[in-house]
Design a protein around this motif. Structure first.
Motif, mmCIF file in Angstrom:
data_model
loop_
_atom_site.group_PDB
_atom_site.id
_atom_site.type_symbol
_atom_site.label_atom_id
_atom_site.label_comp_id
_atom_site.label_asym_id
_atom_site.label_seq_id
_atom_site.Cartn_x
_atom_site.Cartn_y
_atom_site.Cartn_z
ATOM 1 N N LEU A 73 91.153 -20.317 -81.978
ATOM 2 C CA LEU A 73 92.441 -21.365 -81.893
ATOM 3 C C LEU A 73 92.077 -21.941 -80.560
ATOM 4 O O LEU A 73 92.159 -23.144 -80.541
ATOM 5 C CB LEU A 73 93.417 -20.572 -82.088
ATOM 6 C CG LEU A 73 94.974 -21.546 -81.757
ATOM 7 C CD1 LEU A 73 94.925 -22.547 -83.149
ATOM 8 C CD2 LEU A 73 95.982 -20.758 -81.713
ATOM 9 N N LEU A 74 91.600 -21.297 -79.372
ATOM 10 C CA LEU A 74 91.660 -21.794 -78.218
ATOM 11 C C LEU A 74 90.146 -22.587 -78.099
ATOM 12 O O LEU A 74 90.538 -23.728 -77.483
ATOM 13 C CB LEU A 74 91.241 -20.445 -77.032
ATOM 14 C CG LEU A 74 91.338 -20.917 -75.898
ATOM 15 C CD1 LEU A 74 92.920 -21.709 -75.464
ATOM 16 C CD2 LEU A 74 91.384 -19.495 -74.832
ATOM 17 N N ASN A 75 89.399 -22.395 -78.796
ATOM 18 C CA ASN A 75 88.262 -23.312 -78.933
ATOM 19 C C ASN A 75 88.422 -24.491 -79.630
ATOM 20 O O ASN A 75 88.062 -25.716 -79.131
ATOM 21 C CB ASN A 75 86.845 -22.439 -79.614
ATOM 22 C CG ASN A 75 86.304 -21.688 -78.728
ATOM 23 O OD1 ASN A 75 86.413 -21.690 -77.400
ATOM 24 N ND2 ASN A 75 85.596 -20.635 -79.213
ATOM 25 N N ALA A 76 89.242 -24.488 -80.787
ATOM 26 C CA ALA A 76 89.426 -25.617 -81.636
ATOM 27 C C ALA A 76 90.385 -26.558 -80.640
ATOM 28 O O ALA A 76 90.276 -27.656 -80.739
ATOM 29 C CB ALA A 76 90.375 -24.922 -82.720
ATOM 30 N N ILE A 77 91.384 -25.803 -79.894
ATOM 31 C CA ILE A 77 92.086 -26.773 -79.160
ATOM 32 C C ILE A 77 91.376 -27.530 -78.063
ATOM 33 O O ILE A 77 91.614 -28.761 -77.682
ATOM 34 C CB ILE A 77 93.520 -26.056 -78.344
ATOM 35 C CG1 ILE A 77 94.360 -25.488 -79.556
ATOM 36 C CG2 ILE A 77 94.063 -26.789 -77.362
ATOM 37 C CD1 ILE A 77 95.348 -24.570 -78.901
ATOM 38 N N GLU A 78 90.374 -26.874 -77.382
ATOM 39 C CA GLU A 78 89.641 -27.459 -76.456
ATOM 40 C C GLU A 78 88.766 -28.566 -76.906
ATOM 41 O O GLU A 78 88.605 -29.621 -76.485
ATOM 42 C CB GLU A 78 88.646 -26.323 -75.722
ATOM 43 C CG GLU A 78 89.353 -25.274 -74.734
ATOM 44 C CD GLU A 78 88.410 -24.277 -74.046
ATOM 45 O OE1 GLU A 78 87.108 -24.523 -74.127
ATOM 46 O OE2 GLU A 78 88.926 -23.686 -73.582
#
Length: 193
Positions: A3-8
């Protein structure tokens, strides 16, 4: 972590979109699109060359206009010299009249040397490739060519050049005729009767 990678990634894409909108360009860094970057560099290089060619052409137009005007003035002077020579051949003229015509012809000869020494943007038009050398010197009525017989050229399009000049030795004083020598002969003939 996904999720964090997708947000970045989403944030990076949003920043890229905002940058593209604000600059009006889809490629703002080489890493955005390497293929498009290569095309942009090629286009910028070509545009720079085109600007150079356009400046060369504009400079040529001014130089050719100056040369054309100079040669037109030279033709007018020679026409006047022929007229004076015809007038001087009149058997009824006095020595004083012939002397006055000779003085006028000396003025024409000096004007002709001035025309042959015309420059454009600091370079002499009729001195061949020796553009910083005064083409003609007038020493006591003897006019000598000091340039060379080479010509200059300039690239006006990729792979296409244009000759810029004709040396004065081909215009004013070539083997088939010498304007300055002819004028001096006419002056001498009038002075000696």
């Amino acid at each position: 972590p996904d999720l964090l990678n997708a947000i970045e990634v989403s944030l990076a894409q949003q920043n890229t979109a905002i940058q593209q909108l604000s600059t009006g360009r889809s490629v703002n860094a080489p890493s955005d699109n390497p293929s498009a970057t290569a095309t942009l560099i090629l286009n910028q290089t070509q545009a720079g060359q085109n600007d150079t060619f356009q400046r060369n052409i504009n400079s040529l137009q001014g130089m050719f206009q100056t040369a054309d005007s100079t040669l037109s003035s030279a033709v007018q002077l020679m026409t006047k010299a022929i007229s004076l020579g015809t007038e001087g051949a009149n058997g009824t003229l006095t020595a004083s009249d012939r002397q006055a015509i000779a003085v006028e012809l000396q003025g024409i000869q000096n004007e002709m040397v001035g025309l042959a020494n015309t420059s454009y943007q600091g370079e002499y038009l009729f001195s061949g490739t020796a553009v910083t050398t005064v083409p003609y010197a007038n020493t006591a009525g003897v006019v000598t060519y000091q340039g060379n017989t080479n010509t200059n050229s300039l690239e006006i399009q990729s792979g296409q050049t244009m000759q810029l000049n004709v040396p004065g030795s081909q215009i004013f004083s070539n083997p088939s005729g010498d304007i300055f020598g002819s004028l001096q002969q006419l002056i001498t003939a009038l002075q000696t009767g």
